[in-house]
Design a protein around this motif. Structure first.
Motif, PDB file in Angstrom:
ATOM      1  N   TRP A   1      -9.251  -0.542  -2.795  1.00 46.54           N
ATOM      2  CA  TRP A   1      -8.016  -0.784  -3.536  1.00 46.54           C
ATOM      3  C   TRP A   1      -7.942   0.093  -4.782  1.00 46.54           C
ATOM      4  O   TRP A   1      -8.962   0.533  -5.302  1.00 46.54           O
ATOM      5  CB  TRP A   1      -7.934  -2.260  -3.924  1.00 46.54           C
ATOM      6  CG  TRP A   1      -6.545  -2.710  -4.289  1.00 46.54           C
ATOM      7  CD1 TRP A   1      -6.095  -3.022  -5.536  1.00 46.54           C
ATOM      8  CD2 TRP A   1      -5.443  -2.908  -3.405  1.00 46.54           C
ATOM      9  NE1 TRP A   1      -4.778  -3.409  -5.494  1.00 46.54           N
ATOM     10  CE2 TRP A   1      -4.340  -3.346  -4.185  1.00 46.54           C
ATOM     11  CE3 TRP A   1      -5.264  -2.760  -2.034  1.00 46.54           C
ATOM     12  CZ2 TRP A   1      -3.102  -3.630  -3.630  1.00 46.54           C
ATOM     13  CZ3 TRP A   1      -4.027  -3.047  -1.481  1.00 46.54           C
ATOM     14  CH2 TRP A   1      -2.970  -3.470  -2.279  1.00 46.54           C
ATOM     15  N   HIS A   2      -6.716   0.360  -5.232  1.00 44.66           N
ATOM     16  CA  HIS A   2      -6.544   1.233  -6.401  1.00 44.66           C
ATOM     17  C   HIS A   2      -7.214   0.615  -7.631  1.00 44.66           C
ATOM     18  O   HIS A   2      -7.241  -0.602  -7.814  1.00 44.66           O
ATOM     19  CB  HIS A   2      -5.060   1.474  -6.664  1.00 44.66           C
ATOM     20  CG  HIS A   2      -4.335   0.291  -7.241  1.00 44.66           C
ATOM     21  ND1 HIS A   2      -4.216   0.091  -8.598  1.00 44.66           N
ATOM     22  CD2 HIS A   2      -3.698  -0.751  -6.658  1.00 44.66           C
ATOM     23  CE1 HIS A   2      -3.534  -1.014  -8.830  1.00 44.66           C
ATOM     24  NE2 HIS A   2      -3.201  -1.554  -7.669  1.00 44.66           N
TER      25      HIS A   2
ATOM     26  N   TYR B   1     -11.339   3.103   3.442  1.00 46.25           N
ATOM     27  CA  TYR B   1     -11.390   1.733   3.964  1.00 46.25           C
ATOM     28  C   TYR B   1     -12.786   1.378   4.478  1.00 46.25           C
ATOM     29  O   TYR B   1     -13.084   0.213   4.729  1.00 46.25           O
ATOM     30  CB  TYR B   1     -10.366   1.567   5.085  1.00 46.25           C
ATOM     31  CG  TYR B   1     -10.004   0.127   5.348  1.00 46.25           C
ATOM     32  CD1 TYR B   1      -9.122  -0.541   4.521  1.00 46.25           C
ATOM     33  CD2 TYR B   1     -10.567  -0.566   6.417  1.00 46.25           C
ATOM     34  CE1 TYR B   1      -8.797  -1.870   4.745  1.00 46.25           C
ATOM     35  CE2 TYR B   1     -10.246  -1.896   6.648  1.00 46.25           C
ATOM     36  CZ  TYR B   1      -9.358  -2.535   5.810  1.00 46.25           C
ATOM     37  OH  TYR B   1      -9.050  -3.853   6.022  1.00 46.25           O
TER      38      TYR B   1
ATOM     39  N   GLN C   1       1.115   3.965  -3.130  1.00 44.22           N
ATOM     40  CA  GLN C   1       0.679   5.339  -2.876  1.00 44.22           C
ATOM     41  C   GLN C   1       1.831   6.322  -3.069  1.00 44.22           C
ATOM     42  O   GLN C   1       1.648   7.403  -3.628  1.00 44.22           O
ATOM     43  CB  GLN C   1       0.109   5.438  -1.458  1.00 44.22           C
ATOM     44  CG  GLN C   1      -1.119   4.583  -1.220  1.00 44.22           C
ATOM     45  CD  GLN C   1      -2.288   5.385  -0.665  1.00 44.22           C
ATOM     46  OE1 GLN C   1      -2.511   6.517  -1.064  1.00 44.22           O
ATOM     47  NE2 GLN C   1      -3.027   4.787   0.243  1.00 44.22           N
TER      48      GLN C   1
ATOM     49  N   ASP D   1       0.828  -1.204   0.000  1.00 45.10           N
ATOM     50  CA  ASP D   1       0.000   0.000   0.000  1.00 45.10           C
ATOM     51  C   ASP D   1       0.866   1.260   0.000  1.00 45.10           C
ATOM     52  O   ASP D   1       0.643   2.185  -0.784  1.00 45.10           O
ATOM     53  CB  ASP D   1      -0.923  -0.021   1.220  1.00 45.10           C
ATOM     54  CG  ASP D   1      -1.767   1.234   1.325  1.00 45.10           C
ATOM     55  OD1 ASP D   1      -2.537   1.511   0.395  1.00 45.10           O
ATOM     56  OD2 ASP D   1      -1.665   1.944   2.346  1.00 45.10           O
TER      57      ASP D   1
ATOM     58  N   TYR E   1      -6.493   5.546  -3.961  1.00 43.81           N
ATOM     59  CA  TYR E   1      -7.251   4.644  -3.099  1.00 43.81           C
ATOM     60  C   TYR E   1      -8.514   5.323  -2.587  1.00 43.81           C
ATOM     61  O   TYR E   1      -8.553   6.546  -2.421  1.00 43.81           O
ATOM     62  CB  TYR E   1      -6.413   4.207  -1.895  1.00 43.81           C
ATOM     63  CG  TYR E   1      -5.388   3.137  -2.212  1.00 43.81           C
ATOM     64  CD1 TYR E   1      -5.553   1.826  -1.772  1.00 43.81           C
ATOM     65  CD2 TYR E   1      -4.252   3.427  -2.951  1.00 43.81           C
ATOM     66  CE1 TYR E   1      -4.620   0.844  -2.051  1.00 43.81           C
ATOM     67  CE2 TYR E   1      -3.305   2.452  -3.240  1.00 43.81           C
ATOM     68  CZ  TYR E   1      -3.501   1.168  -2.793  1.00 43.81           C
ATOM     69  OH  TYR E   1      -2.586   0.187  -3.077  1.00 43.81           O
TER      70      TYR E   1
END
Length: 474
Positions: free
Chosen positions: A305-306, A289, A254, A250, A286
């Motif tokens: 998620w991307h 969450y 990013q 992650d 992203y």
């Protein structure tokens, strides 16, 4: 891919991944879609009108009678009460006016949709943007989940092309993707994210280099720095290792994604690259969450998620559903789209595994992604069953969110090793993403490790058997 390898694990993985991706992306633009007919991008009006007239009159930094004081910001667009005031008829040019191409012209007009231009130079710019823009930012096919365009931009598109405005918060998308509207906000947020990501990567790498598991050696005892409770519990040990890998992936992605806005917005800006230099063209990669709590495994992959490869994955499945003449909203069509999307994703990662130098098992990464389809389908069917019997309605929302969270992470607990351990066998986790390690400079490292993490020759000339096999090697 059959004959190309690299001694550097990350480069070897990239050979297979990018080779497979180039085939998929080409098919997406040429076979599954008609880019010439259906695709168009947002551009300043002078440049958009260049699809019919490839040259324009530009004099003393002025185009079409608009003073060259720089492109208007989003706040200035929103403050204007009328777009038509800026679309006055251009003044007749004088003899001092110089005629030149618009590709590098100062962009100051209102926003409009630009289809494939007629001019070769403009067409090259249009195509380069299309080929390199995987999420469709600034295009009419951009991936779902992104925030609406700023109100001022939407008003201009409606005025110039009749595009209906899209309602919603233009700063936060439906999946929690955030976008900044000013250059100052964007650069501050991206710089802070890069600095934090750099430090997190350093911590992850300092821990991972001391654990043989990440070297691809799975029968060695855990590192001595772990607490006894974690080291002696197989479940806790696996949870720790998978969590560390998730944080590393992650942070790596990013940090990588956040570098583009610094160059295109911070250094170039709208003056040189038109709409591509606007801050609102660079939303976060992203989402929130919260998607995982609300939608479970589908929320993980489709919301949090991307979504870099989503358009390519969706295009092939939608094309097949259209050929089968199925209803795109039907359950069987959605299942087929899931199956195709995750199968393609698995194939891409399997190709990357195949081209790494050490021996790997490419089928394992494919199985990891292929199984995600059935995990999502199982959860969807379970939710429908619970709704049918009225259990969902009687269950408090926090409990439903907790169940979603547990389902996702238990699922990954059993399936993620398929991907993680194959990457470890290929040496992927040995890759050093940062050149300078503050932690290892302070002594938090194995014996012999220094603070400078990049070694070897970065650029050299490689001479092959033929001239086309020779070139600069990275």
């Amino acid at each position: 891919m059959r004959n190309c390898r690299s001694s550097t694990p990350a480069v070897g993985f990239g050979i297979g991944l990018l080779s497979a991706w180039s085939i998929l992306w080409s098919a997406t633009l040429i076979v599954f879609n008609d880019a010439r007919k259906d695709f168009k991008r947002i551009e300043r009006q002078e440049k958009a009108l260049a699809t019919e007239k490839s040259t324009a009159i530009i004099s003393n930094g002025t185009a079409n009678g608009t003073a060259a004081t720089g492109p208007e910001t989003v706040s200035q667009l929103d403050a204007r009460t009328s777009v038509t005031e800026r679309q006055s008829k251009p003044e007749k040019p004088s003899s001092q006016h110089v005629r030149r191409r618009l590709v590098f012209a100062h962009q100051s007009g209102s926003f409009s949709w630009q289809r494939l231009p007629e001019s070769i130079t403009e067409r090259l710019d249009w195509m380069a943007d299309l080929v390199s823009n995987f999420r469709g930012l600034g295009w009419n096919w951009r991936v779902p989940g992104l925030p609406p365009l700023p109100p001022g931009v939407q008003r201009e598109l409606q005025q110039n092309d009749g595009t209906e405005p899209r309602e919603g918060d233009s700063h936060v998308g439906p999946t929690g993707v955030v976008v900044d509207h000013t250059k100052r906000e964007l650069l501050t947020q991206k710089l802070c994210s890069i600095v934090c990501g750099y430090l997190i990567l350093d911590i992850c790498k300092a821990l991972m280099t001391q654990d043989p598991y990440y070297w691809g050696i799975f029968d060695q005892p855990p590192p001595s720095y772990l607490p006894t409770l974690i080291a002696t519990s197989p479940a806790l040990l696996r949870t720790y290792r998978l969590t560390l890998i998730l944080i590393l992936i992650d942070s790596s992605l990013q940090t990588f994604f956040n570098q583009a806005p610094l160059f295109f917005v911070g250094l170039l800006g709208p003056k040189y690259i038109g709409a591509r230099g606007e801050p609102w063209m660079y939303p976060d990669a992203y989402g929130s969450y919260r998607n995982v709590f609300d939608k479970g495994l589908a929320g993980w992959w489709g919301g949090w998620w991307h979504q870099t490869f989503r358009f390519a994955f969706d295009s092939s499945s939608k094309w097949l559903v259209a050929k089968l003449r199925w209803d795109r909203k039907s359950l069987k069509a959605k299942m087929l789209q899931l199956l195709i999307a995750f199968s393609i994703s698995g194939a891409l990662h399997a190709c990357g595994s195949y081209t790494t130098w050490p021996p790997t098992r490419p089928l394992r990464p494919f199985l990891f992604f292929f199984l995600q389809t059935w995990g999502i389908i199982a959860q969807i069917l379970s939710v429908k069953l619970l709704k049918y019997y009225g259990i969902t309605r009687r269950t408090p929302k926090p409990v439903r969110q907790l169940v979603n969270f547990l389902y996702v992470h238990v699922w990954f607990f059993y399936t993620a090793p398929l991907l993680i351990e194959d990457f470890a066998s290929g040496g992927i986790w040995l890759f050093e993403p940062i050149p300078i390690s503050p932690l290892r400079a302070l002594g938090f490292s194995r014996e012999g490790e220094g603070w400078w993490r990049w070694g070897g020759i970065y650029l050299r000339w490689y001479s092959g058997r033929n001239w086309w096999r020779s070139g600069v090697a990275f």
